[in-house]
Motif scaffolding. Sequence first.
Motif, short mmCIF file in Angstrom:
data_model
loop_
_atom_site.label_atom_id
_atom_site.label_comp_id
_atom_site.label_asym_id
_atom_site.label_seq_id
_atom_site.Cartn_x
_atom_site.Cartn_y
_atom_site.Cartn_z
N ASN A 253 5.73 10.99 -17.21
CA ASN A 253 5.20 11.10 -18.57
C ASN A 253 6.25 11.60 -19.55
O ASN A 253 6.26 11.20 -20.73
CB ASN A 253 3.99 12.04 -18.58
N ILE A 256 8.24 8.59 -20.37
CA ILE A 256 7.47 7.69 -21.23
C ILE A 256 7.49 8.18 -22.68
O ILE A 256 7.74 7.41 -23.62
CB ILE A 256 6.02 7.57 -20.73
N PHE A 283 -1.40 6.29 -26.52
CA PHE A 283 -0.52 6.33 -25.35
C PHE A 283 0.15 7.70 -25.22
O PHE A 283 0.20 8.30 -24.14
CB PHE A 283 0.52 5.22 -25.49
N SER A 287 -0.39 10.65 -22.37
CA SER A 287 0.79 11.14 -21.63
C SER A 287 0.92 12.65 -21.74
O SER A 287 1.24 13.34 -20.76
CB SER A 287 2.06 10.46 -22.15
N SER A 290 -1.63 14.24 -19.55
CA SER A 290 -1.20 14.18 -18.14
C SER A 290 -0.15 15.23 -17.84
O SER A 290 -0.17 15.87 -16.78
CB SER A 290 -0.65 12.78 -17.82
N PHE A 376 -4.09 9.64 -16.52
CA PHE A 376 -2.89 8.81 -16.64
C PHE A 376 -3.23 7.33 -16.48
O PHE A 376 -2.74 6.47 -17.22
CB PHE A 376 -1.87 9.25 -15.59
N MET A 377 -4.09 7.05 -15.50
CA MET A 377 -4.49 5.66 -15.26
C MET A 377 -5.29 5.11 -16.45
O MET A 377 -5.01 4.00 -16.94
CB MET A 377 -5.34 5.59 -13.99
N GLY A 379 -5.33 6.25 -19.53
CA GLY A 379 -4.46 6.18 -20.71
C GLY A 379 -3.60 4.94 -20.69
O GLY A 379 -3.42 4.28 -21.74
N THR A 380 -3.08 4.61 -19.53
CA THR A 380 -2.24 3.41 -19.41
C THR A 380 -3.06 2.15 -19.69
O THR A 380 -2.63 1.26 -20.45
CB THR A 380 -1.62 3.34 -18.00
N ILE A 381 -4.25 2.09 -19.08
CA ILE A 381 -5.10 0.91 -19.27
C ILE A 381 -5.54 0.76 -20.72
O ILE A 381 -5.43 -0.32 -21.33
CB ILE A 381 -6.34 0.99 -18.35
N SER A 383 -4.23 2.08 -23.43
CA SER A 383 -3.09 1.82 -24.33
C SER A 383 -2.66 0.36 -24.27
O SER A 383 -2.39 -0.27 -25.31
CB SER A 383 -1.91 2.72 -23.95
N VAL A 384 -2.62 -0.19 -23.05
CA VAL A 384 -2.23 -1.60 -22.92
C VAL A 384 -3.25 -2.50 -23.61
O VAL A 384 -2.90 -3.47 -24.30
CB VAL A 384 -2.09 -1.97 -21.43
#
Length: 397
Positions: A253, A256, A283, A287, A290, A376-377, A379-381, A383-384
């Motif tokens: 993180n 990132i 995002f 991060s 996290s 984290f998972m 947030g990634t999903i 954000s994408v």
Amino acid sequence: MSKLVEKTDKFVFDLFKNELDNSFLYHNYTHTQRVLKSTNEILENIEMDDKEKEIIRLSALLHDTGYTKDRENHEKESIKIAESFLKDENVDEKTIAAVSKCIAATEFNSEPETILGKIIRDADASHFGKKYFREASEFLRKELELQNIKKYSPTEWLDENIKVLSKKHQFYTDYALQNWQSRKEKNLAKLIKEKQKLKKKLKTEELKAKYKSRYKNESPERGIQTFYRVALRNHIKLSDIADTKANILLSVNAIIISLVLSNLISKLDNPSNDYLIIPTIVFILFSIASMILSILATRPNVTRGEFTKEDVANKNVNLTFFGNFHKMSLEEYEWAVNELIQDKDYVYNSLTKDLYFLGKVLDRKYRILRLTYTIFMLGTIISVILFGVFFKSQTVI
């Protein structure tokens, strides 16, 4: 050496080679050659006519041939074999009788009456007065064991050798007394010294076994020790794994956020990139969340690090955890530990508490760690997805 002696030597060699069992590690051709050598050693230092010397040499070669027939009555069997062989060689009856008498004199429990008997008797037992006595003795012990006659322990064989050398055996000829007796006495002294060492060693081992048994009875059972050892080791490993995972998330993180700040933030000033603002903020927030949770998962708790004598007396303090004593002086801690190790129940209680609180710490770490991975998972999903949605909407506009 006469031709008859040479023929006899070959006859004995072939007889032992073809008919003597391999279990005869001592009473074999090697022993016969040693006896012949010792016989010659005596004969070289004594006045005797050639005929008598030949009789002694023949007796030395033939005295153990009876082992090929019968161990118990080997002297009698040796006499039979000797008489048969010598008759075939056309030896006169007087010589044959003399050889037979010499062979009979080799019986250990008999007393030799003639000079010839004394010579062959001393030659047969010459290893008692030689440096190779222990080697020859060991071959005899193995022979008795292989033939199931008797299995001697090292201690028993030591006692048997001491008894033979000190009470049952004696040299008869002047040469043997002058040249072999001193070595025999040295061999006996070594045996006695070895027995004393062995006796001392056995006594020491008995004491060790006694104290070991007593300690074993007083110490915790092996199963209990194994339980605490395995449980504590597993808890520590799990704690290390949790810390490693938290550090990985923290590092990822941090990287990132660094990349976002260095690459995306500078582009947000451009009005054409307005669609990146919300996905970037989301995002970064995920991060940061996290990272915070990763830090919380690995952050140590600060304890007071002190205890009182009352705590020790009441068994309320766990001395296996540094957080309970790091502010105490060395003298106070040593006193407390001495109190602990004198009470088996207190030791068990301390280990149990240590195990329990390690488990509580692990529970907290893994709960936070699970939440961290989930955030984290997500947030990634999210954000994408947001990047995709806003990019598509920007394209449509």
